[in-house]
Design a protein around this motif. Sequence first.
Motif, PDB file in Angstrom:
ATOM      1  N   SER A 371       0.843  -1.191   0.000  1.00 20.08           N
ATOM      2  CA  SER A 371       0.000   0.000   0.000  1.00 20.08           C
ATOM      3  C   SER A 371       0.877   1.239   0.000  1.00 20.08           C
ATOM      4  O   SER A 371       1.828   1.337   0.771  1.00 20.08           O
ATOM      5  CB  SER A 371      -0.916   0.001   1.236  1.00 20.08           C
ATOM      6  N   LYS A 372       0.585   2.166  -0.897  1.00 19.00           N
ATOM      7  CA  LYS A 372       1.235   3.473  -0.915  1.00 19.00           C
ATOM      8  C   LYS A 372       0.158   4.526  -0.728  1.00 19.00           C
ATOM      9  O   LYS A 372      -0.873   4.497  -1.401  1.00 19.00           O
ATOM     10  CB  LYS A 372       1.963   3.710  -2.246  1.00 19.00           C
ATOM     11  N   PHE A 373       0.404   5.446   0.182  1.00 16.04           N
ATOM     12  CA  PHE A 373      -0.641   6.413   0.509  1.00 16.04           C
ATOM     13  C   PHE A 373      -0.045   7.634   1.190  1.00 16.04           C
ATOM     14  O   PHE A 373       1.073   7.589   1.718  1.00 16.04           O
ATOM     15  CB  PHE A 373      -1.681   5.769   1.428  1.00 16.04           C
ATOM     16  N   ARG A 374      -0.820   8.711   1.173  1.00 22.01           N
ATOM     17  CA  ARG A 374      -0.447   9.880   1.968  1.00 22.01           C
ATOM     18  C   ARG A 374      -1.018   9.716   3.365  1.00 22.01           C
ATOM     19  O   ARG A 374      -2.234   9.505   3.515  1.00 22.01           O
ATOM     20  CB  ARG A 374      -0.994  11.164   1.337  1.00 22.01           C
ATOM     21  N   PRO A 375      -0.191   9.779   4.394  1.00 21.91           N
ATOM     22  CA  PRO A 375      -0.703   9.646   5.756  1.00 21.91           C
ATOM     23  C   PRO A 375      -1.708  10.750   6.085  1.00 21.91           C
ATOM     24  O   PRO A 375      -1.711  11.824   5.485  1.00 21.91           O
ATOM     25  CB  PRO A 375       0.552   9.775   6.630  1.00 21.91           C
ATOM     26  N   MET A 376      -2.541  10.468   7.035  1.00 21.40           N
ATOM     27  CA  MET A 376      -3.586  11.384   7.483  1.00 21.40           C
ATOM     28  C   MET A 376      -3.030  12.773   7.820  1.00 21.40           C
ATOM     29  O   MET A 376      -3.626  13.802   7.495  1.00 21.40           O
ATOM     30  CB  MET A 376      -4.265  10.766   8.707  1.00 21.40           C
ATOM     31  N   LYS A 377      -1.863  12.795   8.450  1.00 26.83           N
ATOM     32  CA  LYS A 377      -1.247  14.066   8.841  1.00 26.83           C
ATOM     33  C   LYS A 377      -0.921  14.914   7.623  1.00 26.83           C
ATOM     34  O   LYS A 377      -1.022  16.149   7.662  1.00 26.83           O
ATOM     35  CB  LYS A 377       0.016  13.794   9.657  1.00 26.83           C
ATOM     36  N   GLU A 378      -0.541  14.266   6.530  1.00 23.26           N
ATOM     37  CA  GLU A 378      -0.177  14.984   5.308  1.00 23.26           C
ATOM     38  C   GLU A 378      -1.407  15.499   4.572  1.00 23.26           C
ATOM     39  O   GLU A 378      -1.419  16.628   4.074  1.00 23.26           O
ATOM     40  CB  GLU A 378       0.627  14.062   4.389  1.00 23.26           C
ATOM     41  N   THR A 379      -2.439  14.682   4.481  1.00 22.84           N
ATOM     42  CA  THR A 379      -3.607  15.061   3.693  1.00 22.84           C
ATOM     43  C   THR A 379      -4.307  16.289   4.258  1.00 22.84           C
ATOM     44  O   THR A 379      -4.890  17.078   3.515  1.00 22.84           O
ATOM     45  CB  THR A 379      -4.604  13.898   3.611  1.00 22.84           C
ATOM     46  N   HIS A 437      -6.978   2.596  15.403  1.00 23.98           N
ATOM     47  CA  HIS A 437      -7.417   3.681  14.532  1.00 23.98           C
ATOM     48  C   HIS A 437      -7.580   4.990  15.310  1.00 23.98           C
ATOM     49  O   HIS A 437      -8.002   4.972  16.457  1.00 23.98           O
ATOM     50  CB  HIS A 437      -8.755   3.295  13.890  1.00 23.98           C
ATOM     51  N   PRO A 438      -7.242   6.112  14.727  1.00 25.38           N
ATOM     52  CA  PRO A 438      -6.585   6.299  13.436  1.00 25.38           C
ATOM     53  C   PRO A 438      -5.064   6.363  13.580  1.00 25.38           C
ATOM     54  O   PRO A 438      -4.524   7.227  14.265  1.00 25.38           O
ATOM     55  CB  PRO A 438      -7.144   7.644  12.959  1.00 25.38           C
ATOM     56  N   THR A 439      -4.378   5.441  12.953  1.00 25.69           N
ATOM     57  CA  THR A 439      -2.914   5.418  12.954  1.00 25.69           C
ATOM     58  C   THR A 439      -2.429   5.045  11.568  1.00 25.69           C
ATOM     59  O   THR A 439      -3.165   4.442  10.773  1.00 25.69           O
ATOM     60  CB  THR A 439      -2.349   4.387  13.946  1.00 25.69           C
ATOM     61  N   LEU A 440      -1.191   5.370  11.294  1.00 24.31           N
ATOM     62  CA  LEU A 440      -0.563   4.931  10.049  1.00 24.31           C
ATOM     63  C   LEU A 440      -0.339   3.428  10.084  1.00 24.31           C
ATOM     64  O   LEU A 440      -0.516   2.731   9.086  1.00 24.31           O
ATOM     65  CB  LEU A 440       0.747   5.684   9.847  1.00 24.31           C
ATOM     66  N   ALA A 441       0.032   2.915  11.256  1.00 25.10           N
ATOM     67  CA  ALA A 441       0.397   1.502  11.385  1.00 25.10           C
ATOM     68  C   ALA A 441      -0.785   0.564  11.164  1.00 25.10           C
ATOM     69  O   ALA A 441      -0.578  -0.631  10.903  1.00 25.10           O
ATOM     70  CB  ALA A 441       1.004   1.254  12.764  1.00 25.10           C
ATOM     71  N   GLU A 442      -2.004   1.052  11.252  1.00 27.01           N
ATOM     72  CA  GLU A 442      -3.144   0.153  11.071  1.00 27.01           C
ATOM     73  C   GLU A 442      -3.173  -0.432   9.666  1.00 27.01           C
ATOM     74  O   GLU A 442      -3.767  -1.489   9.431  1.00 27.01           O
ATOM     75  CB  GLU A 442      -4.459   0.871  11.372  1.00 27.01           C
TER      76      GLU A 442
END
Length: 460
Positions: A371-379, A437-442
């Motif tokens: 999975s490649k994604f923008r983390p919640m903090k970035e979005t 949730h909500p974490t990147l590690a999930e």
Amino acid sequence: MADYDYDLFVIGAGSGGVRAARLAAMSGARVAVAEESRVGGTCVIRGCVPKKFMVYASEYSKSFDTARGYGWEIGETRFDWPKFLMAKDIEIARLSGIYVRNLQNAGAELIHGKARLTGRHTIEVEGHGTVTAAKILVATGGRPWMPTDVSGIEHAITSNEAFHLEQLPKRVVVAGGGYIALEFACIFNGLGVDTTVVHRGPNVLRGFDDDIRSHVAEEMEARGIKVRLGTRITDIEKTADGLVSRCSDGHATTTDVVMFALGREPYTEGLGLDAAGVAVTENGAVKVDEYSRSSVDNIWAVGDVTDRINLTPVAIREGAAFAQTEFFNNPTTFDHEMVASAVFTQPQIGSVGLSEADARHKYGKVDIYMSKFRPMKETFYGGHQRAMIKLVVEQAGERIVGCHVVAPDGPEIIQMAAIAMKMGVTKPQWDATCAVHPTLAEELVTMRDKMAPPSLGAVS
């Protein structure tokens, strides 16, 4: 052992040597440790610890931008390099002092000076004469390797000197594509330095999973680091405008500092291994068995000087296993399988187990989850940094054999993943773990869709 000055003589007061010496001394053995430099070794003095402080310092430039995106009003910012260096040196001195005290409290004797073997049981210490020991442990670590075929190489520095630059350069070129090169490139970039990486290979981070390699290179370039692949520096010229680095592809770069980080080599020069009959590999590493015993039955070696897994925690565990075996009558070996590692690039890397290519070679059929994604903090504020998480699963037993995280706090995440993988966790067991949730590690435990296998003829 009464016929010798010491029961154990350790050459090198780095992490592995100090751990072995302390434990051996606690058994009641007469132990001495010789160190030609400062106590603490590469990690504490000129490696992972001061480097991590530099990583912390360099991360603030992006943190200020992030803070503004979250509503904080931040004015002009300025980095004070001399102030940072002073604080860093004070902390390193404190940590080195702790190592010294721990040795002394355990009852080990510390001798400052370069030690050299003159026989199987004899050691000559510069400024202290010759001593004898029943058992000898070599724990001298490694040092940066520098090429000899680059004209003007005397103008370049290594990672050792990078910790003590009098001024923060405005421009730097880093030669190398390994983790040390990339970490320092990200450090310099984060501190506002115009940074270029030159690497002769087709991609950075040889030995890591290919998806990690490409992802990190892309993210570094997105931060403004110039990454030049497929070329190498052939000569360096000192000019009035700076150091001109000319490359094999004809390109030239002018910078204030040229740093070479082309790897490290075991530090065995002048150690007298030949006088004692100790066998070494082609690159000078001490050959050892699973108990860290060399070709001479009363001489052992641990840590980077053996060139097995060159990580501080590994050296510590090898040193502890040696002490348990030889001084506590508890035969112990260290299992070098499934050892996690961290790379403090930006974004950071946490990795444990096999790459996809190595897993396909070993097991044949594997399943890949990525999975490649923008983390919640970035979005939230429109940031562009992307994270990547990848699992490699051998099909037959569904055991997870590789876990790779490229993300903020990736090394923190991988430590816990390594525990489960060391115990042989399967993908169904992994998936049965409820997400936090909500974490990147999930994202680790929510990936359900396998990637399509590579097409026939593709290189894995």
